[in-house]
Scaffold this motif. Structure first.
Motif, mmCIF file in Angstrom:
data_model
loop_
_atom_site.group_PDB
_atom_site.id
_atom_site.type_symbol
_atom_site.label_atom_id
_atom_site.label_comp_id
_atom_site.label_asym_id
_atom_site.label_seq_id
_atom_site.Cartn_x
_atom_site.Cartn_y
_atom_site.Cartn_z
ATOM 1 N N HIS A 22 117.828 -49.140 -25.616
ATOM 2 C CA HIS A 22 116.432 -48.832 -25.619
ATOM 3 C C HIS A 22 115.550 -49.337 -24.464
ATOM 4 O O HIS A 22 114.625 -48.793 -23.788
ATOM 5 C CB HIS A 22 115.694 -49.474 -27.119
ATOM 6 C CG HIS A 22 116.162 -49.204 -28.319
ATOM 7 N ND1 HIS A 22 116.203 -47.946 -28.750
ATOM 8 C CD2 HIS A 22 117.183 -49.696 -29.063
ATOM 9 C CE1 HIS A 22 116.812 -47.757 -29.902
ATOM 10 N NE2 HIS A 22 117.442 -48.991 -30.222
ATOM 11 N N TRP A 23 116.229 -50.307 -23.756
ATOM 12 C CA TRP A 23 115.818 -51.040 -22.775
ATOM 13 C C TRP A 23 115.589 -50.063 -21.673
ATOM 14 O O TRP A 23 114.756 -49.708 -20.889
ATOM 15 C CB TRP A 23 116.630 -52.184 -22.278
ATOM 16 C CG TRP A 23 115.859 -52.645 -21.085
ATOM 17 C CD1 TRP A 23 116.158 -52.677 -19.857
ATOM 18 C CD2 TRP A 23 114.843 -53.915 -21.255
ATOM 19 N NE1 TRP A 23 115.484 -53.748 -18.954
ATOM 20 C CE2 TRP A 23 114.468 -54.491 -20.027
ATOM 21 C CE3 TRP A 23 113.907 -54.206 -22.181
ATOM 22 C CZ2 TRP A 23 113.440 -55.091 -19.442
ATOM 23 C CZ3 TRP A 23 112.887 -55.100 -21.694
ATOM 24 C CH2 TRP A 23 112.524 -55.646 -20.332
ATOM 25 N N VAL B 35 118.084 -58.468 -23.384
ATOM 26 C CA VAL B 35 117.940 -57.043 -22.561
ATOM 27 C C VAL B 35 119.213 -56.172 -22.991
ATOM 28 O O VAL B 35 119.202 -55.217 -23.184
ATOM 29 C CB VAL B 35 117.755 -57.193 -21.234
ATOM 30 C CG1 VAL B 35 117.886 -55.966 -20.342
ATOM 31 C CG2 VAL B 35 116.480 -57.715 -20.735
ATOM 32 N N GLN B 36 120.469 -57.125 -22.705
ATOM 33 C CA GLN B 36 121.729 -56.398 -23.092
ATOM 34 C C GLN B 36 121.805 -55.604 -24.366
ATOM 35 O O GLN B 36 122.276 -54.611 -24.586
ATOM 36 C CB GLN B 36 122.878 -57.348 -22.536
ATOM 37 C CG GLN B 36 124.127 -56.416 -22.400
ATOM 38 C CD GLN B 36 125.235 -57.446 -21.753
ATOM 39 O OE1 GLN B 36 125.929 -58.186 -22.574
ATOM 40 N NE2 GLN B 36 125.222 -57.415 -20.559
ATOM 41 N N HIS B 37 121.546 -56.489 -25.518
ATOM 42 C CA HIS B 37 121.605 -56.211 -26.816
ATOM 43 C C HIS B 37 120.552 -55.229 -27.041
ATOM 44 O O HIS B 37 120.431 -54.816 -28.428
ATOM 45 C CB HIS B 37 121.748 -57.293 -27.623
ATOM 46 C CG HIS B 37 123.290 -58.224 -27.206
ATOM 47 N ND1 HIS B 37 123.119 -59.456 -27.007
ATOM 48 C CD2 HIS B 37 124.234 -57.548 -27.089
ATOM 49 C CE1 HIS B 37 124.330 -59.887 -26.910
ATOM 50 N NE2 HIS B 37 125.165 -58.725 -26.886
ATOM 51 N N SER B 38 119.503 -54.920 -26.423
ATOM 52 C CA SER B 38 118.475 -53.957 -26.801
ATOM 53 C C SER B 38 118.720 -52.830 -26.345
ATOM 54 O O SER B 38 117.869 -51.859 -26.522
ATOM 55 C CB SER B 38 117.028 -54.611 -26.406
ATOM 56 O OG SER B 38 117.022 -54.331 -24.803
ATOM 57 N N GLU C 136 110.338 -55.156 -13.719
ATOM 58 C CA GLU C 136 111.686 -54.461 -13.258
ATOM 59 C C GLU C 136 111.323 -52.622 -12.978
ATOM 60 O O GLU C 136 111.836 -52.341 -12.170
ATOM 61 C CB GLU C 136 112.778 -54.171 -14.666
ATOM 62 C CG GLU C 136 114.076 -53.800 -14.333
ATOM 63 C CD GLU C 136 114.982 -53.756 -15.386
ATOM 64 O OE1 GLU C 136 115.062 -54.647 -16.218
ATOM 65 O OE2 GLU C 136 116.042 -52.961 -15.537
ATOM 66 N N ILE C 137 110.235 -52.267 -13.564
ATOM 67 C CA ILE C 137 109.836 -51.094 -13.224
ATOM 68 C C ILE C 137 109.328 -50.999 -11.784
ATOM 69 O O ILE C 137 109.823 -50.150 -10.965
ATOM 70 C CB ILE C 137 109.021 -50.431 -14.183
ATOM 71 C CG1 ILE C 137 109.494 -50.111 -15.324
ATOM 72 C CG2 ILE C 137 108.020 -49.354 -13.536
ATOM 73 C CD1 ILE C 137 108.835 -49.591 -16.733
ATOM 74 N N ALA D 190 109.662 -54.701 -29.826
ATOM 75 C CA ALA D 190 108.694 -54.423 -28.905
ATOM 76 C C ALA D 190 109.198 -53.636 -27.735
ATOM 77 O O ALA D 190 108.377 -52.915 -27.179
ATOM 78 C CB ALA D 190 108.391 -56.085 -28.225
ATOM 79 N N THR D 191 110.639 -53.627 -27.579
ATOM 80 C CA THR D 191 111.102 -52.615 -26.456
ATOM 81 C C THR D 191 110.777 -51.138 -26.717
ATOM 82 O O THR D 191 110.309 -50.227 -26.184
ATOM 83 C CB THR D 191 112.534 -52.918 -26.164
ATOM 84 O OG1 THR D 191 112.645 -54.455 -25.693
ATOM 85 C CG2 THR D 191 113.135 -51.983 -25.011
#
Ligand SMILES: Cc1ncc(C[n+]2csc(CCO)c2C)c(N)n1
Length: 218
Positions: free
Chosen positions: A14-15, A8-11, A140-141, A202-203
């Protein structure tokens, strides 16, 4: 930090763009145009069909019965999600036949076939890295909309928010994350880098999917 948290952090960024997309803000405040939500809903029905096929690869590729049962559980959650879609369609007078006949958008084709390709050509880690932005992102949303308290009274999208904020849905996603972590423990640096590429791609495709909903494109 867990492998999932690292992905998540490295995306980023975009995340965050995915989680806080204008489409999501519109759902949260109830101001999203109905046409955009209905367009999204029909496309998402097509999406969920392909996503179930990808989840089924989780059964096919399982190394043991426990992994098989977990993939099976994820499919059960998805089947509930389809009911939420169909109830919304019913409420807004979209006939089930119209949903079935909806042409698949490029955003939907690109995303779902990418996930399937990751699962067909890769192992369980690659498959779940492609599946997780979808499941974990919506969890998360659901959490942030619920906790922010910004959802208006009589929000037409409340049932959608409730479905993803629900405890059983949140718990199901958590189990998918644990399963993913357990299949990642033996991977080398190169394989982990590949998982990052899959997860980030995918994100970005989730962002494109929201945008397709807003723009009403096919
Ligand atoms: C474009 C798009 N991305 C994510 C989801 C959410 N979602 C799809 S399947 C599933 C359950 C996982 O077992 C979840 C949470 C969606 N509906 N549409």
């Amino acid at each position: 930090m867990s492998i999932f948290q690292q992905l998540v952090q490295h995306s980023q960024p975009h995340w965050t763009q995915y989680i806080q997309h204008d489409f999501v803000q519109g759902i949260a405040t109830g101001t999203l145009p109905k046409a955009a939500f209905q367009h999204y809903l029909k496309q998402d029905y097509r999406y969920l069909f392909q996503y179930s096929r990808a989840l089924s690869l989780g059964i096919f590729k399982a190394d043991n019965f426990a992994q098989m049962a977990q993939a099976n559980e994820a499919i059960s959650i998805l089947l509930k999600e389809i009911n939420v879609h169909l109830q919304f369609c019913q409420q807004w007078g979209i006939a089930e036949s119209e949903v079935f006949a909806t042409e698949e958008s490029f955003a939907c084709i690109a995303y779902t076939r990418y996930v399937l390709d990751c699962g067909i050509n890769g192992g369980l880690a690659e498959l779940y890295a492609a599946l997780l932005p979808c499941a974990a992102g919506y969890a998360e949303i659901g959490r942030w909309i619920k906790n922010s308290g910004i959802s208006a009274e009589n929000n037409p999208y409340q049932a959608w928010i409730d479905a993803y904020a629900a405890d059983d849905f949140q718990a199901g996603v958590q189990k998918m994350i644990y399963l993913f972590e357990s299949v990642c423990c033996q991977l080398n640096e190169k394989q982990l880098q590949n998982l990052q590429t899959i997860f980030t791609t995918a994100t970005k495709m989730e962002i494109a999917f929201w945008q397709m909903g807003l723009d009403l494109t096919l």
